[in-house]
Design a protein around this motif. Structure first.
Motif, PDB file in Angstrom:
ATOM      1  N   LEU A 107       0.563  -0.800  -0.097  1.00  0.00           N
ATOM      2  CA  LEU A 107      -0.232   0.232  -0.570  1.00  0.00           C
ATOM      3  C   LEU A 107       0.707   1.414   0.072  1.00  0.00           C
ATOM      4  O   LEU A 107       0.097   2.367  -0.358  1.00  0.00           O
ATOM      5  N   THR A 108       1.953   1.342   0.714  1.00  0.00           N
ATOM      6  CA  THR A 108       3.164   2.364   0.955  1.00  0.00           C
ATOM      7  C   THR A 108       3.383   2.421  -0.712  1.00  0.00           C
ATOM      8  O   THR A 108       3.308   3.849  -1.322  1.00  0.00           O
ATOM      9  N   LEU A 109       3.214   2.007  -1.869  1.00  0.00           N
ATOM     10  CA  LEU A 109       4.202   1.532  -2.545  1.00  0.00           C
ATOM     11  C   LEU A 109       3.115   2.456  -3.639  1.00  0.00           C
ATOM     12  O   LEU A 109       3.241   3.605  -4.992  1.00  0.00           O
ATOM     13  N   VAL A 110       1.495   2.386  -3.564  1.00  0.00           N
ATOM     14  CA  VAL A 110       0.418   2.587  -4.124  1.00  0.00           C
ATOM     15  C   VAL A 110       0.316   3.906  -3.826  1.00  0.00           C
ATOM     16  O   VAL A 110       0.175   4.211  -5.037  1.00  0.00           O
ATOM     17  N   LEU A 111       0.470   4.403  -2.291  1.00  0.00           N
ATOM     18  CA  LEU A 111       0.227   5.494  -2.233  1.00  0.00           C
ATOM     19  C   LEU A 111       1.484   6.710  -2.489  1.00  0.00           C
ATOM     20  O   LEU A 111       1.340   7.885  -2.737  1.00  0.00           O
ATOM     21  N   ALA A 112       2.939   5.632  -2.892  1.00  0.00           N
ATOM     22  CA  ALA A 112       3.554   6.851  -3.559  1.00  0.00           C
ATOM     23  C   ALA A 112       3.147   7.082  -4.991  1.00  0.00           C
ATOM     24  O   ALA A 112       3.306   8.646  -5.811  1.00  0.00           O
ATOM     25  N   LEU A 149       6.583  14.606  -1.967  1.00  0.00           N
ATOM     26  CA  LEU A 149       6.234  12.948  -0.974  1.00  0.00           C
ATOM     27  C   LEU A 149       6.473  11.482  -1.898  1.00  0.00           C
ATOM     28  O   LEU A 149       6.847  10.822  -0.932  1.00  0.00           O
ATOM     29  N   ALA A 150       6.042  11.922  -3.089  1.00  0.00           N
ATOM     30  CA  ALA A 150       6.260  10.284  -3.600  1.00  0.00           C
ATOM     31  C   ALA A 150       8.089   9.729  -3.061  1.00  0.00           C
ATOM     32  O   ALA A 150       7.699   8.841  -3.302  1.00  0.00           O
ATOM     33  N   GLY A 151       8.657  11.520  -3.347  1.00  0.00           N
ATOM     34  CA  GLY A 151       9.614  11.511  -3.538  1.00  0.00           C
ATOM     35  C   GLY A 151      10.721  10.442  -2.401  1.00  0.00           C
ATOM     36  O   GLY A 151      10.953   9.853  -2.043  1.00  0.00           O
ATOM     37  N   ILE A 152       9.699  10.797  -0.971  1.00  0.00           N
ATOM     38  CA  ILE A 152       9.803  11.074  -0.063  1.00  0.00           C
ATOM     39  C   ILE A 152      10.262   8.920   0.507  1.00  0.00           C
ATOM     40  O   ILE A 152      10.866   8.747   0.618  1.00  0.00           O
ATOM     41  N   ILE A 153       8.487   8.962  -0.003  1.00  0.00           N
ATOM     42  CA  ILE A 153       8.151   7.436   0.305  1.00  0.00           C
ATOM     43  C   ILE A 153       9.078   6.414  -0.726  1.00  0.00           C
ATOM     44  O   ILE A 153       9.639   5.208  -0.430  1.00  0.00           O
ATOM     45  N   PHE A 157      11.229   3.777   1.311  1.00  0.00           N
ATOM     46  CA  PHE A 157      11.204   2.227   1.413  1.00  0.00           C
ATOM     47  C   PHE A 157      11.711   1.101   1.196  1.00  0.00           C
ATOM     48  O   PHE A 157      13.363   1.626   0.831  1.00  0.00           O
ATOM     49  N   PRO A 158      11.960   0.108   2.051  1.00  0.00           N
ATOM     50  CA  PRO A 158      10.677  -0.184   2.830  1.00  0.00           C
ATOM     51  C   PRO A 158      10.804  -0.100   4.520  1.00  0.00           C
ATOM     52  O   PRO A 158       9.726  -0.445   5.487  1.00  0.00           O
ATOM     53  N   LEU A 159      12.240   0.973   4.528  1.00  0.00           N
ATOM     54  CA  LEU A 159      12.150   0.305   6.413  1.00  0.00           C
ATOM     55  C   LEU A 159      11.071   0.986   7.047  1.00  0.00           C
ATOM     56  O   LEU A 159      10.956   1.552   8.226  1.00  0.00           O
ATOM     57  N   ASP A 160      10.984   2.672   6.373  1.00  0.00           N
ATOM     58  CA  ASP A 160       9.585   3.949   6.968  1.00  0.00           C
ATOM     59  C   ASP A 160       8.174   3.271   7.070  1.00  0.00           C
ATOM     60  O   ASP A 160       7.790   4.452   6.743  1.00  0.00           O
ATOM     61  N   SER A 161       7.607   2.077   6.334  1.00  0.00           N
ATOM     62  CA  SER A 161       6.530   2.345   5.796  1.00  0.00           C
ATOM     63  C   SER A 161       5.766   2.194   6.731  1.00  0.00           C
ATOM     64  O   SER A 161       4.664   2.535   6.832  1.00  0.00           O
TER      65      SER A 161
END
Length: 199
Positions: A107-112, A149-153, A157-161
């Motif tokens: 879902l984190t990747l989808v959000l990015a 925000l997309a760049g931050i995600i 990734f994936p440590l801060d997910s």
């Protein structure tokens, strides 16, 4: 003003009328999103779990609708693929509801991807409204922040997910809410006669 220039100005006048007539809706939506954004930033882990569970329910609802479509139109060629897709959506939805933390990474990747697409569309929307609304810069700023925000995600990734999903959802809601509030306040004073057409 010439007749040709007056004819060109008609779409802009109509756009200003629509914006002016609906400014209170922009304001309500903006205030609601801003409050939700503040709450999400205050509880990022909870927001992350809620976002995953919401995605799970959306998959389930979409799958149920797909099954209903299959059973009402089984004679349509290729409907078996629709059935399999709907069944898969329900399975994914149930899995996300039962194991929300496992779904955080995907879902984190989808959000990015969402932030990237939303940022691009908001930038284009801001540029298209610059002749009508004085608050177009807020929309532009919100779109640029979405790209950041997309760049931050992607970079974390994936440590801060586990927490970044909740924080970024909150930041997005807050900034988009502020952009809508500023748009509403600017729209309140817009009138069709306020600006002459500028090519």
């Amino acid at each position: 003003m010439s007749s040709a220039s007056s004819d060109l100005n008609v779409p802009h006048q109509r756009e200003r009328e629509v914006i002016h007539d609906h400014w209170i809706l922009f304001l309500i939506q903006g205030l609601l999103l801003a409050v939700l954004g503040i709450l999400a930033i205050g509880a990022p882990y909870l927001t992350t779990v809620v976002a995953v569970k919401l995605a799970g329910w959306l998959f389930i609802i979409g799958g149920i609708i797909g099954l209903a479509t299959f059973f009402t139109g089984r004679e349509v060629p290729g409907s078996i693929w629709s059935f399999l897709g709907a069944a898969l959506a329900i399975a994914v939805g149930v899995y996300l509801l039962r194991q929300p933390l496992v779904g955080v990474l995907s879902l984190t990747l989808v959000l990015a991807a969402f932030f990237l697409a939303q940022g691009i569309t908001q930038i284009f929307a801001a540029l298209s409204h610059r002749r009508v609304l004085s608050s177009w810069g807020w929309l532009l700023f919100s779109g640029l922040v979405d790209l950041v925000l997309a760049g931050i995600i992607i970079s974390g990734f994936p440590l801060d997910s586990a927490w970044v999903l909740g924080i970024l959802v909150g930041v997005y809601l807050l900034l988009y809410g502020i952009a809508l509030i500023m748009t509403a306040l600017a729209s309140r004073d817009v009138s069709p006669e306020q600006f002459e057409y500028r090519p």
